[in-house]
Write a protein that holds these residues in place. Structure first.
Motif, PDB file in Angstrom:
ATOM      1  N   ALA A   1      31.099 -87.895 -44.139  1.00 45.22           N
ATOM      2  CA  ALA A   1      30.989 -88.292 -42.738  1.00 45.22           C
ATOM      3  C   ALA A   1      30.372 -89.679 -42.608  1.00 45.22           C
ATOM      4  O   ALA A   1      30.782 -90.488 -41.764  1.00 45.22           O
ATOM      5  N   LEU A   2      29.405 -89.958 -43.468  1.00 49.07           N
ATOM      6  CA  LEU A   2      28.738 -91.256 -43.427  1.00 49.07           C
ATOM      7  C   LEU A   2      29.709 -92.378 -43.803  1.00 49.07           C
ATOM      8  O   LEU A   2      29.691 -93.461 -43.200  1.00 49.07           O
ATOM      9  N   LYS A   3      30.572 -92.126 -44.767  1.00 55.17           N
ATOM     10  CA  LYS A   3      31.578 -93.123 -45.140  1.00 55.17           C
ATOM     11  C   LYS A   3      32.485 -93.443 -43.956  1.00 55.17           C
ATOM     12  O   LYS A   3      32.838 -94.612 -43.726  1.00 55.17           O
ATOM     13  N   GLN A   4      32.869 -92.420 -43.231  1.00 55.80           N
ATOM     14  CA  GLN A   4      33.725 -92.639 -42.068  1.00 55.80           C
ATOM     15  C   GLN A   4      33.012 -93.449 -40.993  1.00 55.80           C
ATOM     16  O   GLN A   4      33.639 -94.202 -40.242  1.00 55.80           O
ATOM     17  N   GLN A   5      31.695 -93.307 -40.922  1.00 57.53           N
ATOM     18  CA  GLN A   5      30.922 -94.055 -39.948  1.00 57.53           C
ATOM     19  C   GLN A   5      30.736 -95.511 -40.385  1.00 57.53           C
ATOM     20  O   GLN A   5      30.718 -96.423 -39.554  1.00 57.53           O
ATOM     21  N   LEU A   6      30.621 -95.716 -41.699  1.00 58.62           N
ATOM     22  CA  LEU A   6      30.383 -97.064 -42.218  1.00 58.62           C
ATOM     23  C   LEU A   6      31.661 -97.885 -42.325  1.00 58.62           C
ATOM     24  O   LEU A   6      31.634 -99.115 -42.196  1.00 58.62           O
ATOM     25  N   LEU A   7      32.781 -97.236 -42.572  1.00 56.53           N
ATOM     26  CA  LEU A   7      34.032 -97.952 -42.825  1.00 56.53           C
ATOM     27  C   LEU A   7      34.389 -98.942 -41.717  1.00 56.53           C
ATOM     28  O   LEU A   7      34.739-100.102 -42.013  1.00 56.53           O
ATOM     29  N   PRO A   8      34.327 -98.558 -40.426  1.00 57.23           N
ATOM     30  CA  PRO A   8      34.659 -99.540 -39.386  1.00 57.23           C
ATOM     31  C   PRO A   8      33.727-100.755 -39.385  1.00 57.23           C
ATOM     32  O   PRO A   8      34.170-101.861 -39.053  1.00 57.23           O
ATOM     33  N   LEU A   9      32.462-100.556 -39.758  1.00 61.57           N
ATOM     34  CA  LEU A   9      31.522-101.678 -39.793  1.00 61.57           C
ATOM     35  C   LEU A   9      31.936-102.684 -40.858  1.00 61.57           C
ATOM     36  O   LEU A   9      31.896-103.907 -40.630  1.00 61.57           O
ATOM     37  N   PHE A  10      32.329-102.176 -42.014  1.00 52.67           N
ATOM     38  CA  PHE A  10      32.744-103.072 -43.084  1.00 52.67           C
ATOM     39  C   PHE A  10      34.084-103.728 -42.763  1.00 52.67           C
ATOM     40  O   PHE A  10      34.298-104.916 -43.060  1.00 52.67           O
ATOM     41  N   LYS A  11      34.990-102.977 -42.173  1.00 53.85           N
ATOM     42  CA  LYS A  11      36.271-103.567 -41.779  1.00 53.85           C
ATOM     43  C   LYS A  11      36.058-104.697 -40.776  1.00 53.85           C
ATOM     44  O   LYS A  11      36.699-105.750 -40.861  1.00 53.85           O
ATOM     45  N   SER A  12      35.163-104.461 -39.825  1.00 56.74           N
ATOM     46  CA  SER A  12      34.875-105.476 -38.816  1.00 56.74           C
ATOM     47  C   SER A  12      34.259-106.720 -39.448  1.00 56.74           C
ATOM     48  O   SER A  12      34.608-107.853 -39.093  1.00 56.74           O
ATOM     49  N   TYR A  13      33.347-106.518 -40.397  1.00 55.66           N
ATOM     50  CA  TYR A  13      32.708-107.658 -41.049  1.00 55.66           C
ATOM     51  C   TYR A  13      33.742-108.455 -41.846  1.00 55.66           C
ATOM     52  O   TYR A  13      33.789-109.687 -41.773  1.00 55.66           O
ATOM     53  N   ARG A  14      34.569-107.740 -42.613  1.00 61.14           N
ATOM     54  CA  ARG A  14      35.593-108.426 -43.405  1.00 61.14           C
ATOM     55  C   ARG A  14      36.550-109.204 -42.511  1.00 61.14           C
ATOM     56  O   ARG A  14      36.980-110.312 -42.849  1.00 61.14           O
ATOM     57  N   SER A  15      36.889-108.633 -41.364  1.00 64.86           N
ATOM     58  CA  SER A  15      37.771-109.306 -40.418  1.00 64.86           C
ATOM     59  C   SER A  15      37.106-110.553 -39.850  1.00 64.86           C
ATOM     60  O   SER A  15      37.741-111.608 -39.713  1.00 64.86           O
ATOM     61  N   MET A  16      35.813-110.435 -39.516  1.00 67.46           N
ATOM     62  CA  MET A  16      35.060-111.582 -39.011  1.00 67.46           C
ATOM     63  C   MET A  16      35.039-112.702 -40.041  1.00 67.46           C
ATOM     64  O   MET A  16      35.260-113.879 -39.723  1.00 67.46           O
ATOM     65  N   TYR A  17      34.806-112.350 -41.305  1.00 66.59           N
ATOM     66  CA  TYR A  17      34.714-113.361 -42.350  1.00 66.59           C
ATOM     67  C   TYR A  17      36.072-114.032 -42.574  1.00 66.59           C
ATOM     68  O   TYR A  17      36.153-115.257 -42.739  1.00 66.59           O
ATOM     69  N   ALA A  18      37.131-113.234 -42.559  1.00 68.90           N
ATOM     70  CA  ALA A  18      38.472-113.798 -42.725  1.00 68.90           C
ATOM     71  C   ALA A  18      38.807-114.747 -41.576  1.00 68.90           C
ATOM     72  O   ALA A  18      39.420-115.809 -41.779  1.00 68.90           O
ATOM     73  N   ASP A  19      38.405-114.375 -40.364  1.00 75.40           N
ATOM     74  CA  ASP A  19      38.652-115.213 -39.195  1.00 75.40           C
ATOM     75  C   ASP A  19      37.883-116.532 -39.314  1.00 75.40           C
ATOM     76  O   ASP A  19      38.420-117.610 -39.015  1.00 75.40           O
ATOM     77  N   TYR A  20      36.635-116.451 -39.764  1.00 76.68           N
ATOM     78  CA  TYR A  20      35.797-117.643 -40.000  1.00 76.68           C
ATOM     79  C   TYR A  20      36.469-118.550 -41.022  1.00 76.68           C
ATOM     80  O   TYR A  20      36.575-119.767 -40.823  1.00 76.68           O
ATOM     81  N   TYR A  21      36.983-117.962 -42.088  1.00 75.57           N
ATOM     82  CA  TYR A  21      37.643-118.756 -43.127  1.00 75.57           C
ATOM     83  C   TYR A  21      38.908-119.425 -42.572  1.00 75.57           C
ATOM     84  O   TYR A  21      39.123-120.634 -42.746  1.00 75.57           O
ATOM     85  N   ASN A  22      39.741-118.654 -41.912  1.00 74.17           N
ATOM     86  CA  ASN A  22      41.029-119.177 -41.443  1.00 74.17           C
ATOM     87  C   ASN A  22      40.875-120.249 -40.379  1.00 74.17           C
ATOM     88  O   ASN A  22      41.685-121.191 -40.308  1.00 74.17           O
TER      89      ASN A  22
END
Length: 703
Positions: free
Chosen positions: A330-351
């Motif tokens: 359950a904790l993984k399911q709660q954390l996954l969106p946070l990491f996806k959001s961070y990775r998306s933010m970083y990719a957007d910053y890079y691009n």
């Protein structure tokens, strides 16, 4: 007389300095080491210092002015002469004649090579011209938290002017390089008589005609900055908008951190296997538990040295401090969106910020993870880098704290931050890094690793790049082994704790210590053991229980706790069980030990079958007759085996060697090499296997 400072450490020793009198380079190194010893003055690997002194030109015999400056990389606190670059001052300054402007900054670095005086010296860093264009004999460029807090404040220039009465100059933010050196010279020309220059969002330059004058000048300026900040904090009555939540008690914080760290490590290792660090330092808690966390954390850091090691911004967890972390799925399911959001933010910053010639995007996972009420996690390629990242983020917290107290905090614009992070010169530095060792990024726990076979295994793993958690039931032996490992591999590579493999509570505690030290665990070696050799008639129930408790139950309990961590990480892993030739060979006076070893072997096969789908490999190493430095021969075992074979104890080593096909004695290092072979990457598709290391005992061949 020793000077008094409240916010920095005055460490100058007149007797030590007097012994170096006349050697300006030695005094530079001495001063640098003192400055680097105080993290309030500069952080690990940050800042640079220099001196200018006359030396004979080896070609002309003329006396020339030479600048000695900290070279690329390195750390002030541990700086030695070999870490300095030595350049002709006149040649360095003459490069102004060929400088083509800021668009061509990077080409100047190669031209520094034409200015080298000492061909054996360190490569010059990008900060070299910042020292070269200032006329002073001794110069310090540091990143003190208190100074950067002013440099990063919204009206830092005004505050600097008022605080120092015009004796400290100001240069707006600019990426380090040749042009910034020219800007420093211009600032000095426009403000003759100043004692230093503040670099917007960056750091501080101070100087003196002697090493001592430069040292004291630096301390005095930083002391004044720190005192000003603290005066304002006292006036305000609170920092970071006051406390929003209350931190958990210390023990609960550590429990939460130990439970969560393997999950975080798994997410952060989606590109490269990472090692973790955890801290619940009071400064961290004050920040992450504050009302201003949500506003300040996304802004990122201001000083380039900070964000190069911490990434553009941290990931803040939205978990409650006392949340139930027992349900990993359950904790993984709660954390996954946070990491996806961070990775998306970083990719957007890079691009958005990349240039046509920018290096490819690097790992988009966070380096810094903040858990309000609990503490801060950092993840990097090795323990030292993770620990240093934590230190740098604490520096960033100190900067935000100071800036907010005196004005308002400002971070670097995203484009400026990107241009530092993806600077081609930084990329070239990364490409020059040595190739990682086979076990870099791996964490190993070897039971019974303060001596004998276990110690040899842990030593081999550490030598190949792993972080190791060594343990033993004997405190004295454990501390001796820990000191030995720290000396050989450094404090970041080793942690230690007591561990009795028959005690479930101690196993949980040891695993928690390993997780808190390194973020998780990848390799478990069940090595702890005991031997009892007696005829059936003399064998007691107590003997039997002791053998099965340590060998079989111990292997079961340790594996059970370890697998829980491995599953949280979801990166696979290795369990190696040190069994014995006696698991398959029947011999006299060996009912208890031999049968327990057979149980260990079959338990290994059972776990290999159960855990294979999760990429957790379970393998066996079967040693025989490892006599050197082994506890197995204590407690009458040697006497028992000698009696069984009708020989003396002294004859045992030769007897064991002679009976093997290769005629070789088996050493702890031989077992260590076998374990390394199983985890080094060459045998990643092997599980449930047995590797015999016995010199060749035909009766022990598997059928």
């Amino acid at each position: 007389m020793k000077m008094q400072f409240k916010y920095v450490n005055y460490l100058w020793d007149e007797r030590e300095a007097a012994a170096l009198a006349g050697d300006e380079v030695a005094l530079l190194i001495y001063r640098s080491n003192l400055l680097g010893a105080d993290l309030r003055l500069t952080n690990y690997g940050g800042g640079n210092t220099s001196c200018k002194a006359m030396a004979k030109d080896p070609l002309t015999g003329e006396m020339k002015e030479i600048m000695w400056v900290k070279g690329s990389g390195g750390d002030l606190g541990t700086l030695k002469k070999s870490g300095l670059a030595a350049l002709y001052v006149d040649r360095l300054r003459s490069l102004e004649n060929v400088y083509r402007g800021r668009a061509h900054e990077d080409e100047m670095v190669e031209l520094f090579n034409h200015c080298i005086y000492d061909l054996a010296s360190k490569a010059p860093s990008i900060d070299t011209p910042l020292h070269g264009f200032l006329p002073f004999k001794h110069i310090d460029h540091l990143h003190p938290d208190a100074a950067i807090a002013i440099a990063a404040a919204k009206d830092g220039k005004r505050i600097t002017q008022e605080l120092f009465g015009g004796t400290i100059g100001w240069v707006d933010w600019q990426r380090p390089g040749f042009d910034l050196g020219l800007q420093l010279r211009q600032c000095l020309e426009q403000n003759p008589g100043i004692r230093g220059i503040m670099l917007g969002s960056h750091g501080l330059f101070t100087w003196g005609d002697t090493a001592y004058e430069s040292y004291v000048n630096t301390l005095e300026v930083v002391e004044r900055c720190a005192a000003y900040i603290e005066e304002n904090i006292q006036k305000n009555g609170s920092v970071f908008g006051g406390e929003k939540i209350t931190a958990l008690p210390k023990e609960q914080r550590l429990q939460q951190a130990a439970s969560l760290a393997p999950l975080l490590r798994g997410f952060c290792s989606s590109h490269t296997k990472m090692v973790g660090h955890f801290t619940d330092d009071d400064r961290v808690l004050q920040f992450i538990d504050s009302n201003d966390l949500d506003r300040l954390a996304p802004m990122g850091t201001s000083c380039p040295d900070h964000f190069l090691r911490t990434k553009i911004s941290p990931l803040v967890l939205n978990l409650q401090p006392g949340a139930n972390l027992s349900d990993a799925a359950a904790l993984k399911q709660q954390l996954l969106p946070l990491f996806k959001s961070y990775r998306s933010m970083y990719a957007d910053y890079y691009n958005k910020c990349k240039h046509d010639n920018s290096p490819a995007m690097r790992d988009p996972n966070p380096v810094v993870i903040l858990y309000p009420g609990v503490g801060m996690f950092t993840f990097a390629k090795d323990k030292q880098t993770a620990r240093v990242a934590a230190e740098f983020y604490i520096n960033a917290i100190n900067v935000m704290r100071g800036s907010e107290a005196i004005s308002g905090y400002t971070s670097l614009p995203r484009q400026e931050a990107f241009d530092i992070e993806y600077w081609l010169l930084e990329e070239a530095k990364l490409q020059r890094m040595p190739k990682p060792k086979a076990l870099s990024g791996r964490i190993a726990l070897v039971t019974g690793s303060a001596g004998g076979i276990g110690k040899a295994i842990a030593r081999k793993f550490a030598a190949e790049g792993a972080c190791v958690f060594i343990n033993d039931v004997n405190e004295e032996r454990l501390q001796g082994a820990k000191a030995e490992f720290e000396q050989a591999f450094g404090k970041d590579a080793v942690a230690a704790g007591l561990l009795n493999v028959t005690d479930a509570a101690q196993i949980h505690n040891a695993m928690q210590q390993a997780v808190l030290a390194f973020g998780g665990v990848d390799i478990i070696v069940n090595n702890a053991g005991i031997s009892i050799s007696k005829p059936l008639a003399d064998h007691t129930v107590a003997d039997w229980d002791k053998l099965y408790d340590i060998l079989v139950k111990g292997q079961f309990l340790v594996s059970q706790v370890a697998v829980d961590i491995l599953r949280k990480q979801a990166m696979g892993g290795d369990i190696i069980n040190i069994v014995s030739k006696n698991a398959v060979v029947a011999g006299p006076n060996n009912a208890g030990y031999g049968s327990a070893k057979a149980a260990q072997a079959h338990l290994s096969r059972l776990l290999a079958a159960e855990l294979g789908a999760e990429k957790i490999r379970v393998n066996i190493v079967n040693p025989d007759a490892v006599i050197a430095d082994s506890n197995i021969w204590a407690g009458g075992w040697a006497e028992g085996r000698a009696k069984a074979y009708g020989i003396s104890v002294e004859e045992l080593p030769a007897y064991y060697a002679k009976r093997t096909l290769l005629g070789e004695a088996i050493l702890p290092e031989d077992i260590a090499n076998a374990c390394y072979a199983l985890v080094s990457g060459l045998l990643n598709k092997s599980t449930g296997n047995v590797l015999n290391v016995d010199g060749g005992v035909a009766a022990g061949f598997l059928r």
